[in-house]
Write a protein that holds these residues in place. Structure first.
Motif, PDB file in Angstrom:
ATOM      1  N   LEU A  39     -22.388   1.986  -9.476  1.00 38.83           N
ATOM      2  CA  LEU A  39     -20.812   2.196  -9.316  1.00 38.83           C
ATOM      3  C   LEU A  39     -20.416   2.792  -7.858  1.00 38.83           C
ATOM      4  O   LEU A  39     -19.433   3.366  -7.473  1.00 38.83           O
ATOM      5  N   ARG A  40     -21.338   2.383  -6.916  1.00 42.37           N
ATOM      6  CA  ARG A  40     -21.296   2.694  -5.640  1.00 42.37           C
ATOM      7  C   ARG A  40     -20.067   2.118  -4.924  1.00 42.37           C
ATOM      8  O   ARG A  40     -19.530   2.834  -4.232  1.00 42.37           O
ATOM      9  N   PRO A  41     -19.695   0.819  -5.264  1.00 44.69           N
ATOM     10  CA  PRO A  41     -18.522   0.506  -4.544  1.00 44.69           C
ATOM     11  C   PRO A  41     -17.191   1.004  -4.910  1.00 44.69           C
ATOM     12  O   PRO A  41     -16.244   0.903  -4.132  1.00 44.69           O
ATOM     13  N   LEU A  42     -17.342   1.951  -6.012  1.00 47.10           N
ATOM     14  CA  LEU A  42     -15.957   2.522  -6.250  1.00 47.10           C
ATOM     15  C   LEU A  42     -15.715   3.752  -5.360  1.00 47.10           C
ATOM     16  O   LEU A  42     -14.698   4.269  -5.418  1.00 47.10           O
ATOM     17  N   ARG A  43     -16.637   3.901  -4.330  1.00 50.32           N
ATOM     18  CA  ARG A  43     -16.407   4.861  -3.166  1.00 50.32           C
ATOM     19  C   ARG A  43     -15.274   4.209  -2.470  1.00 50.32           C
ATOM     20  O   ARG A  43     -14.489   5.006  -1.679  1.00 50.32           O
ATOM     21  N   LEU A  44     -15.301   2.895  -2.505  1.00 47.71           N
ATOM     22  CA  LEU A  44     -14.148   2.349  -1.442  1.00 47.71           C
ATOM     23  C   LEU A  44     -12.632   2.772  -2.221  1.00 47.71           C
ATOM     24  O   LEU A  44     -11.788   2.398  -1.320  1.00 47.71           O
ATOM     25  N   LEU A  45     -12.649   3.094  -3.279  1.00 46.49           N
ATOM     26  CA  LEU A  45     -11.209   3.549  -3.787  1.00 46.49           C
ATOM     27  C   LEU A  45     -10.698   4.537  -2.808  1.00 46.49           C
ATOM     28  O   LEU A  45      -9.331   4.698  -2.852  1.00 46.49           O
ATOM     29  N   ARG A  46     -11.365   5.240  -2.084  1.00 53.90           N
ATOM     30  CA  ARG A  46     -11.133   6.167  -1.086  1.00 53.90           C
ATOM     31  C   ARG A  46      -9.975   5.733  -0.142  1.00 53.90           C
ATOM     32  O   ARG A  46      -9.194   6.364   0.320  1.00 53.90           O
ATOM     33  N   LEU A  47     -10.648   4.447  -0.044  1.00 58.34           N
ATOM     34  CA  LEU A  47      -9.914   3.797   1.005  1.00 58.34           C
ATOM     35  C   LEU A  47      -8.438   3.208   0.584  1.00 58.34           C
ATOM     36  O   LEU A  47      -7.328   3.025   1.461  1.00 58.34           O
ATOM     37  N   VAL A  48      -8.300   3.420  -0.564  1.00 58.15           N
ATOM     38  CA  VAL A  48      -6.999   2.901  -1.370  1.00 58.15           C
ATOM     39  C   VAL A  48      -5.546   3.821  -0.688  1.00 58.15           C
ATOM     40  O   VAL A  48      -4.697   3.367  -0.486  1.00 58.15           O
ATOM     41  N   THR A  49      -6.091   5.102  -0.536  1.00 57.25           N
ATOM     42  CA  THR A  49      -4.996   5.960  -0.195  1.00 57.25           C
ATOM     43  C   THR A  49      -4.641   5.792   1.389  1.00 57.25           C
ATOM     44  O   THR A  49      -3.477   5.496   1.384  1.00 57.25           O
ATOM     45  N   VAL A  50      -5.771   5.413   2.102  1.00 56.27           N
ATOM     46  CA  VAL A  50      -5.399   5.017   3.432  1.00 56.27           C
ATOM     47  C   VAL A  50      -4.588   3.922   3.439  1.00 56.27           C
ATOM     48  O   VAL A  50      -3.484   3.760   4.436  1.00 56.27           O
ATOM     49  N   LEU A  51      -4.710   2.912   2.701  1.00 56.59           N
ATOM     50  CA  LEU A  51      -4.077   1.538   2.684  1.00 56.59           C
ATOM     51  C   LEU A  51      -2.665   1.767   2.319  1.00 56.59           C
ATOM     52  O   LEU A  51      -1.772   1.216   3.021  1.00 56.59           O
ATOM     53  N   SER A  52      -2.638   2.501   1.242  1.00 53.32           N
ATOM     54  CA  SER A  52      -1.190   2.985   0.940  1.00 53.32           C
ATOM     55  C   SER A  52      -0.133   3.581   2.020  1.00 53.32           C
ATOM     56  O   SER A  52       0.970   3.256   2.179  1.00 53.32           O
ATOM     57  N   VAL A  53      -0.873   4.449   2.520  1.00 51.99           N
ATOM     58  CA  VAL A  53      -0.241   5.208   3.867  1.00 51.99           C
ATOM     59  C   VAL A  53      -0.043   4.133   4.986  1.00 51.99           C
ATOM     60  O   VAL A  53       1.149   3.894   5.355  1.00 51.99           O
ATOM     61  N   LEU A  54      -1.026   3.278   5.322  1.00 53.71           N
ATOM     62  CA  LEU A  54      -0.915   2.228   6.267  1.00 53.71           C
ATOM     63  C   LEU A  54       0.330   1.343   5.818  1.00 53.71           C
ATOM     64  O   LEU A  54       1.097   1.068   6.777  1.00 53.71           O
ATOM     65  N   ASN A  55       0.527   0.765   4.436  1.00 56.82           N
ATOM     66  CA  ASN A  55       1.251   0.137   3.875  1.00 56.82           C
ATOM     67  C   ASN A  55       2.661   0.793   4.214  1.00 56.82           C
ATOM     68  O   ASN A  55       3.810   0.021   4.682  1.00 56.82           O
ATOM     69  N   ARG A  56       2.858   1.974   3.834  1.00 57.06           N
ATOM     70  CA  ARG A  56       4.165   2.471   4.049  1.00 57.06           C
ATOM     71  C   ARG A  56       4.480   2.347   5.363  1.00 57.06           C
ATOM     72  O   ARG A  56       5.856   1.965   5.771  1.00 57.06           O
ATOM     73  N   TYR A  57       3.909   2.620   6.338  1.00 57.81           N
ATOM     74  CA  TYR A  57       4.081   2.778   7.666  1.00 57.81           C
ATOM     75  C   TYR A  57       4.510   1.320   8.114  1.00 57.81           C
ATOM     76  O   TYR A  57       5.505   0.867   8.838  1.00 57.81           O
ATOM     77  N   ALA A  58       3.662   0.539   7.920  1.00 56.09           N
ATOM     78  CA  ALA A  58       3.689  -0.932   8.262  1.00 56.09           C
ATOM     79  C   ALA A  58       5.074  -1.571   7.824  1.00 56.09           C
ATOM     80  O   ALA A  58       5.846  -2.280   8.204  1.00 56.09           O
ATOM     81  N   GLY A  59       5.278  -1.115   6.574  1.00 49.08           N
ATOM     82  CA  GLY A  59       6.471  -1.897   5.648  1.00 49.08           C
ATOM     83  C   GLY A  59       7.652  -1.297   6.381  1.00 49.08           C
ATOM     84  O   GLY A  59       8.536  -2.187   6.578  1.00 49.08           O
ATOM     85  N   ALA A  60       7.608   0.038   6.771  1.00 49.52           N
ATOM     86  CA  ALA A  60       8.832   0.650   7.188  1.00 49.52           C
ATOM     87  C   ALA A  60       9.103  -0.050   8.662  1.00 49.52           C
ATOM     88  O   ALA A  60      10.452  -0.352   9.090  1.00 49.52           O
ATOM     89  N   ALA A  61       8.017  -0.352   9.407  1.00 53.65           N
ATOM     90  CA  ALA A  61       8.183  -0.721  10.569  1.00 53.65           C
ATOM     91  C   ALA A  61       8.899  -2.235  10.697  1.00 53.65           C
ATOM     92  O   ALA A  61       9.616  -2.602  11.527  1.00 53.65           O
TER      93      ALA A  61
END
Lengths: 178, 57
Positions: A39-61
């Motif tokens: 289940l180690r790849p599930l660590r990448l779930l942590r990146l989902v939060t970062v992606l959502s933050v980036l997404n919000r900023y990129a979308g707004a821009a």
């Protein structure tokens, strides 16, 4: 190595939790990610939060709006020349600032089609300044270049120094021809 | 977090830890992603590099 980081995080959280049994029960996935290698790849779930933050900023821009409190930011941009107004709007509650902005937009005779985000706006403004500056510089340099030749030129002498002209006769250094 | 039992978690210390650990763990997961993906994307990787990536992941 990354496993150690996640393990340390889990252990610290477990120690800090008041009710440890409850913590283990409510954070089963965290435990599984640390304990089960598959289940180690599930660590990448942590990146989902970062992606959502980036997404919000990129979308707004991309939509041409400032990211979070858009009304206040747009408003401040509209009133950059009036510091008093900026402070006043900054103190307003968010809804009031928004209404103020709407009134402002309604009163604005020119509809703003594209409002680039702060970074893009600055870049575009900067580019415009550079272009304008270059144009002025070119004009000024052109006149500077012309004036000495006019002044130094004897009346009736040829303006350009082609071969067979004044320059080729040896009165001027070679660089003057460039 | 409904507030039925305020002693359920220690909000200050646990939350402070979670806030502190957030970015290091994000960095760790990025590192993990790189270490996992590199040997797959580059199958002709030399043996020592492969071991190194295994250790990192």
């Amino acid at each position: 190595m990354t496993w150690a980081a996640f393990a340390v995080d889990y252990v610290v959280r477990l120690v800090l939790a008041h009710d440890r049994g409850r913590f283990v029960r409510t954070h089963l996935l965290d435990l599984a990610v640390v304990v089960l290698p598959m289940l180690r790849p599930l660590r990448l779930l942590r990146l989902v939060t970062v992606l959502s933050v980036l997404n919000r900023y990129a979308g707004a821009a991309l939509r041409g709006r400032a990211p979070d409190p858009p009304q206040v930011r747009d408003h401040q941009r509209a009133h950059l020349t009036e510091p008093g107004k900026v402070a006043e709007v900054g103190r307003m509650p968010r809804r009031a600032a928004g209404q103020h902005h709407q009134r402002l937009a309604a009163a604005d005779p020119e509809p703003v089609v594209v409002q680039p985000g702060p970074v893009v706006g600055v870049a575009v403004r900067h580019a415009a300044t550079v272009v304008r500056h270059d144009a002025q510089e070119g004009r000024r340099r052109g006149s500077h270049d012309r004036r000495p030749t006019h002044a130094g030129r004897k009346p009736g002498a040829p303006r350009t120094t082609r071969s067979g002209g004044v320059g080729a006769a040896g009165f001027e250094p070679a660089t003057a021809r460039l | 977090m409904g507030g039925r039992d305020p002693r359920r978690v220690s909000p200050t210390r646990l939350q402070r830890w979670e806030r502190t650990a957030e970015w290091p763990l994000t960095a760790a997961s990025l590192l993990f992603l790189a270490a996992c993906a590199w040997p797959i994307l580059d199958p002709d990787l030399a043996r020592p590099w492969r071991t190194a990536f295994d250790v990192v992941a």
